[in-house]
Enzyme design. Structure first.
Site, PDB file in Angstrom:
ATOM      1  N   ASP A   1       0.995  -0.909  -0.059  1.00 38.50           N
ATOM      2  CA  ASP A   1      -0.139   0.000  -0.002  1.00 38.50           C
ATOM      3  C   ASP A   1       1.317   1.393   0.460  1.00 38.50           C
ATOM      4  O   ASP A   1       1.730   1.187   0.203  1.00 38.50           O
ATOM      5  CB  ASP A   1      -1.036   0.058   1.270  1.00 38.50           C
TER       6      ASP A   1
ATOM      7  N   ASP B   1      -0.222  14.465   7.374  1.00 37.82           N
ATOM      8  CA  ASP B   1      -1.171  15.249   7.671  1.00 37.82           C
ATOM      9  C   ASP B   1      -1.605  15.338   6.318  1.00 37.82           C
ATOM     10  O   ASP B   1      -3.120  15.707   6.281  1.00 37.82           O
ATOM     11  CB  ASP B   1       0.359  16.539   7.196  1.00 37.82           C
TER      12      ASP B   1
ATOM     13  N   GLU C   1      -6.437  23.826   5.905  1.00 38.11           N
ATOM     14  CA  GLU C   1      -4.755  24.301   5.436  1.00 38.11           C
ATOM     15  C   GLU C   1      -4.031  23.695   4.757  1.00 38.11           C
ATOM     16  O   GLU C   1      -3.250  24.638   3.710  1.00 38.11           O
ATOM     17  CB  GLU C   1      -3.812  24.619   6.760  1.00 38.11           C
ATOM     18  N   GLU C   2      -4.251  22.803   4.813  1.00 39.57           N
ATOM     19  CA  GLU C   2      -3.581  21.671   3.624  1.00 39.57           C
ATOM     20  C   GLU C   2      -4.375  21.705   1.919  1.00 39.57           C
ATOM     21  O   GLU C   2      -3.633  20.574   1.127  1.00 39.57           O
ATOM     22  CB  GLU C   2      -3.971  20.314   3.978  1.00 39.57           C
TER      23      GLU C   2
ATOM     24  N   ASP D   1      -6.752  23.670  10.432  1.00 35.57           N
ATOM     25  CA  ASP D   1      -5.099  22.439  10.210  1.00 35.57           C
ATOM     26  C   ASP D   1      -5.158  21.172  10.745  1.00 35.57           C
ATOM     27  O   ASP D   1      -5.487  21.195  11.942  1.00 35.57           O
ATOM     28  CB  ASP D   1      -4.546  23.424  10.911  1.00 35.57           C
TER      29      ASP D   1
ATOM     30  N   LEU E   1      -2.945  18.869  10.882  1.00 34.28           N
ATOM     31  CA  LEU E   1      -1.766  18.568  11.641  1.00 34.28           C
ATOM     32  C   LEU E   1      -0.614  19.726  11.468  1.00 34.28           C
ATOM     33  O   LEU E   1      -0.086  19.508  11.033  1.00 34.28           O
ATOM     34  CB  LEU E   1      -1.161  17.546  10.858  1.00 34.28           C
ATOM     35  N   ASP E   2      -1.018  21.070  12.993  1.00 35.09           N
ATOM     36  CA  ASP E   2      -0.288  21.929  12.672  1.00 35.09           C
ATOM     37  C   ASP E   2       1.269  20.851  13.216  1.00 35.09           C
ATOM     38  O   ASP E   2       1.062  20.609  14.642  1.00 35.09           O
ATOM     39  CB  ASP E   2      -1.129  23.059  13.616  1.00 35.09           C
TER      40      ASP E   2
ATOM     41  N   GLU F   1      -5.373  28.886  12.069  1.00 36.17           N
ATOM     42  CA  GLU F   1      -4.903  28.379  13.153  1.00 36.17           C
ATOM     43  C   GLU F   1      -4.706  29.426  14.230  1.00 36.17           C
ATOM     44  O   GLU F   1      -5.275  30.224  15.348  1.00 36.17           O
ATOM     45  CB  GLU F   1      -3.225  28.769  12.738  1.00 36.17           C
TER      46      GLU F   1
HETATM   47  P1  AHM Z   1       2.227  24.398  10.407  1.00 30.59           P
HETATM   48  O1  AHM Z   1       1.747  24.615   9.532  1.00 30.59           O
HETATM   49  O2  AHM Z   1       3.662  23.893   8.985  1.00 30.59           O
HETATM   50  O3  AHM Z   1       3.141  23.640  11.419  1.00 30.59           O
HETATM   51  O4  AHM Z   1       3.413  25.644  10.673  1.00 30.59           O
HETATM   52  C1  AHM Z   1       3.315  26.214  11.858  1.00 30.59           C
HETATM   53  C2  AHM Z   1       3.786  25.682  12.714  1.00 30.59           C
HETATM   54  C3  AHM Z   1       3.389  26.551  14.021  1.00 30.59           C
HETATM   55  O5  AHM Z   1       2.805  24.983  15.347  1.00 30.59           O
HETATM   56  C4  AHM Z   1       4.512  27.199  14.698  1.00 30.59           C
HETATM   57  O6  AHM Z   1       4.080  28.145  15.709  1.00 30.59           O
HETATM   58  C5  AHM Z   1       5.144  27.805  14.150  1.00 30.59           C
HETATM   59  O7  AHM Z   1       4.648  26.951  13.146  1.00 30.59           O
HETATM   60  C6  AHM Z   1       6.708  27.940  14.312  1.00 30.59           C
HETATM   61  O8  AHM Z   1       7.345  27.603  12.894  1.00 30.59           O
HETATM   62  P2  AHM Z   1       8.887  28.205  13.567  1.00 30.59           P
HETATM   63  O9  AHM Z   1       9.754  26.873  12.866  1.00 30.59           O
HETATM   64  O10 AHM Z   1       9.313  29.603  12.453  1.00 30.59           O
HETATM   65  O11 AHM Z   1       8.761  28.502  14.081  1.00 30.59           O
HETATM   66 MG    MG Z   2      -0.556  25.081  11.123  1.00 29.99          MG
END
Ligand code: AHM
Ligand code: MG
Length: 336
Positions: free
Chosen positions: A63, A69, A92-93, A115, A117-118, A274
Site C-alpha cells: 500500500d 498531515d 490549511e492543506e 489545520d 496536523l499543525d 490557526e
Molecule cells: P505548519 O502549519 O506548517 O505546521 O506551521 C505552523 C507551525 C506552528 O505550529 C508553529 O508555531 C510554527 O509553525 C513554527 O514556525 P517556526 O519554525 O518558523 O518557528
Molecule cells: Mg499549521
C-alpha cells in the site's frame, strides 16, 4: 471515584444550553471527536515508520504510505462529509474550500475550517503535534452550495472552535462560546473523558514563547519586549508546534508571539486555520489575542483563505504589557 463524563455525553448535555439547537452542532463536534481518534491512532504509529514504510513509498503490504498531515486531512474530510452536518470545509492543506451538497431533506448550516496536523515538522522526531478547528454558521443562501464568503467571516463570528493535542496524552479542548473544557483520551476505553473543566488562563505566567532564533529579524518594539521578558527572568519555552505552546499557556499562563519577519512580512501563521480558532479559545478562557500591530485577532478582516497574520496571544496582563511596549517603542523612533 468521580463519575467519568465522556465527550459525547458532555456535548449532548450542553446542547440543552442552546434553546433552539437542532443537534447539528452537537453532531459536528462528535464527528470531529471521531476523526481525532483516528488521527491519534496514526500519529501514535509515526515512530514505526521504519517498519511500516516511509511516506511516498509503498509499505510491506504494497500500500502507498501517506504523509501524516495529508492522512489527517483526508480523515477529517471523510468524517465531516459523511455526517451530513456540514455544508463546506476549508483546510490549511488545500488550496480551495470544498462545498458539500446537503443530504436531503437536511440542509446543513455550518462550515468547518481546520489545520489537520499543525506543527507537522515535529512528527518525525516524536514531538507533539495538533489539529485545530473552527466552526462558522454559513451566511450564503442555504438553498445552494456554500460559497467563499462563508469562509471569510471574522473570527468573532466563530460558533465553536477547538484543538486536539497529540502529546504525552491526547487531549481535545473546545469551546462553543461558553467557557473552555478539555477531554483527555483514555486509550483503554477509547473515549475522550472530561479532565479539564472550565479552563481559566492565569493572568500571568512565568514563560514566554517565541522563535528567539529570529530575534534580529523582528521589529525593534518586539525586540524590546523580548528583552523585557528576559530581564524579568521569564523562562523561554518554544516547541515549534503552536497547539502545544498554546496548550501550555492556557493551563500555566504565558505569552506566545509570532511577529513579522523579513521572510514573513505579514507573519507566518494562518489567520483562518490557526490564529482565529486558537484566539477564540484563549479569549473564552479569559486571555487575549492581538496582532503585533495591536488589532484584536478576532476582528481582523479576512480577505483570503490562506491569509497570514502576526500574533501575540496568552495571559491577559502579558498581552497588555506587550501592547504597551509596542505603543511606546513604535511612537518613539529616536529610542530605536
Ligand atoms: P505548519 O502549519 O506548517 O505546521 O506551521 C505552523 C507551525 C506552528 O505550529 C508553529 O508555531 C510554527 O509553525 C513554527 O514556525 P517556526 O519554525 O518558523 O518557528
Ligand atoms: Mg499549521
Amino acid at each position: 471515584m468521580n463519575r467519568i463524563v465522556t465527550l459525547d455525553e458532555f456535548i449532548i448535555r450542553r446542547q440543552k444550553d442552546f434553546p433552539f439547537a437542532s443537534g447539528e452542532l452537537t453532531g459536528l463536534l462528535r464527528d470531529i471527536g471521531v476523526a481525532a481518534k483516528i488521527v491519534n491512532r496514526e500519529v501514535n504509529k509515526a515512530g514505526l515508520v521504519s517498519i511500516l514504510g516511509v511516506a511516498g513509498e509503498a509499505n510491506a503490504s504494497g500500500d502507498d504510505v501517506q504523509k501524516l498531515d495529508l492522512y489527517a486531512n483526508e480523515k477529517l474530510i471523510d468524517c465531516l462529509k459523511n455526517s451530513g452536518e456540514c455544508c463546506g470545509i476549508a483546510s490549511e492543506e488545500m488550496e480551495d474550500f470544498i462545498p458539500i451538497p446537503s443530504l436531503a431533506p437536511k440542509t446543513s448550516k455550518y462550515i468547518v475550517v481546520f489545520d489537520p496536523l499543525d506543527g507537522s515538522s515535529n512528527i518525525d522526531v516524536n514531538v507533539s503535534v495538533g489539529t485545530i478547528f473552527g466552526i462558522y454558521r454559513r451566511i450564503s443562501d442555504p438553498e445552494g452550495l456554500c460559497s467563499l464568503e462563508d469562509f471569510l467571516q471574522k473570527g468573532a463570528q466563530l460558533v465553536a472552535a477547538g484543538y486536539v493535542l497529540y502529546g504525552t496524552s491526547t487531549i481535545l479542548v473546545y469551546s462553543t462560546g461558553r467557557g473552555v473544557n478539555g477531554f483527555t483520551l483514555d486509550p483503554t476505553i477509547g473515549e475522550f473523558c472530561l479532565s479539564h473543566r472550565d479552563i481559566k488562563i492565569p493572568a500571568r505566567g512565568s514563560h514566554y514563547s517565541v522563535n528567539q532564533g529570529y530575534y534580529l529579524k523582528f521589529d525593534v518594539e518586539m525586540r524590546r519586549y523580548i528583552d523585557h521578558c528576559s530581564d524579568m527572568n521569564l523562562g523561554l519555552r518554544y516547541i515549534g508546534s503552536m497547539v502545544s505552546d498554546i496548550h501550555r499557556i492556557l493551563l500555566k499562563g504565558g505569552i506566545f508571539l509570532y511577529p513579522n519577519t523579513r521572510k514573513y512580512p505579514h507573519g507566518k501563521l494562518r489567520l483562518v486555520y490557526e490564529c482565529n480558532p486558537l484566539s477564540f479559545i484563549v479569549e473564552q478562557a479569559g486571555g487575549k489575542a492581538i496582532t503585533c500591530q495591536l488589532e484584536r485577532i478576532l476582528d481582523m478582516p479576512v480577505e483570503q483563505l490562506h491569509q497570514r497574520a502576526t500574533i501575540a496571544i496568552g495571559s491577559p496582563d502579558m498581552v497588555d504589557e506587550m501592547k504597551a511596549f509596542v505603543e511606546r517603542y513604535s511612537a518613539a523612533p529616536a529610542m530605536r
